[in-house]
Scaffold this motif. Structure first.
Motif, short mmCIF file in Angstrom:
data_model
loop_
_atom_site.label_atom_id
_atom_site.label_comp_id
_atom_site.label_asym_id
_atom_site.label_seq_id
_atom_site.Cartn_x
_atom_site.Cartn_y
_atom_site.Cartn_z
N PRO A 125 0.72 -1.25 0.08
CA PRO A 125 0.00 0.18 -0.03
C PRO A 125 0.78 1.26 0.02
O PRO A 125 0.38 2.31 -0.41
CB PRO A 125 -0.76 -0.13 1.26
N GLY A 126 2.19 1.16 0.58
CA GLY A 126 2.84 2.63 0.83
C GLY A 126 3.39 2.84 -0.89
O GLY A 126 3.81 2.18 -1.41
N MET A 127 3.30 4.12 -0.86
CA MET A 127 3.88 4.78 -1.95
C MET A 127 5.52 4.54 -1.98
O MET A 127 5.88 4.63 -0.71
CB MET A 127 3.61 6.31 -2.23
N LEU A 128 6.33 4.47 -2.94
CA LEU A 128 7.52 4.12 -2.96
C LEU A 128 8.44 5.26 -3.26
O LEU A 128 8.12 5.90 -4.49
CB LEU A 128 7.84 2.76 -3.83
N LEU A 129 9.69 5.27 -2.71
CA LEU A 129 10.61 6.18 -3.20
C LEU A 129 12.06 5.53 -3.13
O LEU A 129 12.29 4.88 -2.09
CB LEU A 129 10.70 7.40 -1.99
N GLU A 130 12.81 5.60 -4.25
CA GLU A 130 14.03 5.14 -4.27
C GLU A 130 15.03 6.09 -3.57
O GLU A 130 15.14 7.31 -3.88
CB GLU A 130 14.50 5.01 -5.89
N THR A 131 15.68 5.63 -2.47
CA THR A 131 16.55 6.52 -1.69
C THR A 131 17.99 6.39 -2.27
O THR A 131 18.90 7.27 -2.04
CB THR A 131 16.50 6.17 -0.26
N ALA A 132 18.33 5.27 -2.92
CA ALA A 132 19.68 5.31 -3.25
C ALA A 132 19.62 4.02 -4.46
O ALA A 132 18.44 3.46 -4.68
CB ALA A 132 20.61 4.73 -2.18
N SER A 133 20.47 3.94 -5.17
CA SER A 133 20.62 2.90 -6.33
C SER A 133 20.17 1.50 -5.66
O SER A 133 20.96 1.01 -4.92
CB SER A 133 21.93 2.95 -7.03
N GLY A 134 18.90 0.95 -5.97
CA GLY A 134 18.47 -0.30 -5.73
C GLY A 134 17.73 -0.16 -4.07
O GLY A 134 17.54 -1.32 -3.61
N GLU A 135 17.75 0.84 -3.59
CA GLU A 135 17.06 0.82 -2.15
C GLU A 135 15.92 1.59 -2.33
O GLU A 135 15.75 2.78 -2.83
CB GLU A 135 18.16 1.76 -1.17
N ILE A 136 14.80 0.75 -1.92
CA ILE A 136 13.30 1.43 -1.94
C ILE A 136 13.02 1.72 -0.52
O ILE A 136 13.03 0.71 0.21
CB ILE A 136 12.41 0.37 -2.91
N ARG A 137 12.05 2.59 -0.24
CA ARG A 137 11.48 2.93 0.94
C ARG A 137 10.04 3.15 0.73
O ARG A 137 9.71 3.91 0.01
CB ARG A 137 12.12 4.13 1.64
N GLY A 172 9.10 7.04 -7.13
CA GLY A 172 9.55 8.37 -6.97
C GLY A 172 11.20 7.97 -6.84
O GLY A 172 11.51 6.98 -6.33
N THR A 173 11.74 9.06 -7.16
CA THR A 173 13.48 9.04 -6.86
C THR A 173 13.44 10.10 -6.10
O THR A 173 12.94 11.30 -5.83
CB THR A 173 14.16 9.04 -8.39
N GLN A 174 15.11 10.14 -5.40
CA GLN A 174 15.41 10.99 -4.56
C GLN A 174 15.46 12.48 -5.18
O GLN A 174 15.66 13.29 -4.49
CB GLN A 174 16.69 10.55 -3.97
N ASP A 175 15.85 12.46 -6.49
CA ASP A 175 16.07 13.80 -7.10
C ASP A 175 14.66 14.38 -7.50
O ASP A 175 14.72 15.29 -8.37
CB ASP A 175 17.06 13.80 -8.13
N GLY A 176 13.50 13.91 -7.22
CA GLY A 176 12.32 14.53 -7.52
C GLY A 176 11.74 13.97 -8.76
O GLY A 176 11.00 15.01 -9.33
#
Length: 187
Positions: free
Chosen positions: A60-72, A124-128
């Protein structure tokens, strides 16, 4: 007021502030254009086959890639429906609108060319930016007629998860348009 009473009052205030629940925000994945009540006009040529999504999207949570290959996953910014159902319904409506004919599920149109879609990345990505990587195949009677890849990013209009939900919707609408354009016209 003595020192012990003051400390106790501050602790009670801090406890009250920290225990206030954060209300989650829920987002729907819906086409931007409204739908009208009407009789459906089915496509005789094309049907929507299998839709698959990468397993990491099935939450259910929207996802954000915080680093290459790391999703939160977001804890308080959630999709209102399971992503598989939302993506399938969204693509049916958008492809149908693009083609001017309603795309039915393949089980209702067995003689049609099937459109199978796989969503590998949608987050989403860390750079917007929002990112979508997808593939689709056109096949009939187990014979692949064409294969396609879609890999696009879109800058968010503003910060926040509402902007991410909107960008992901726009990317999926772009995917649907490209799928519709890849369908051969009747001869």
């Amino acid at each position: 007021m003595n020192k012990a009473s003051l400390v106790m009052a501050l602790l009670v205030l801090l406890g009250a502030c920290s225990s206030a629940p954060i209300e989650p925000s829920y987002y729907l994945l819906r086409p931007s254009e409204g739908l009208d009540s009407r009789q459906l006009v089915p496509s005789k040529q094309f049907a929507l086959g299998r839709i698959t999504i990468a397993p990491y999207l099935d939450q259910p949570g929207m996802l954000l890639e915080t680093a290459s290959g790391e999703i939160r996953p977001a804890r308080n910014n959630l999709w209102a429906e399971p992503m598989f159902e939302s993506i399938r319904a969204f693509l049916v409506v958008e492809i149908s609108q693009q083609r001017g004919r309603d795309i039915y599920p393949s089980r209702l149109n067995r003689n049609a060319t099937n459109i199978d879609v796989r969503i590998d990345q949608l987050h989403g990505t860390q750079d917007g930016e929002a990112k979508l990587v997808a593939y689709w195949w056109l096949h009939k009677n187990e014979v692949v007629q064409s294969s396609h890849q879609f890999a696009e990013t879109l800058r968010l209009n503003e910060d926040g998860y509402a902007a991410l939900a909107d960008a992901e919707r726009r990317l999926l609408a772009d995917l649907a348009r490209r799928i519709a354009e890849s369908l051969p016209d009747p001869t």
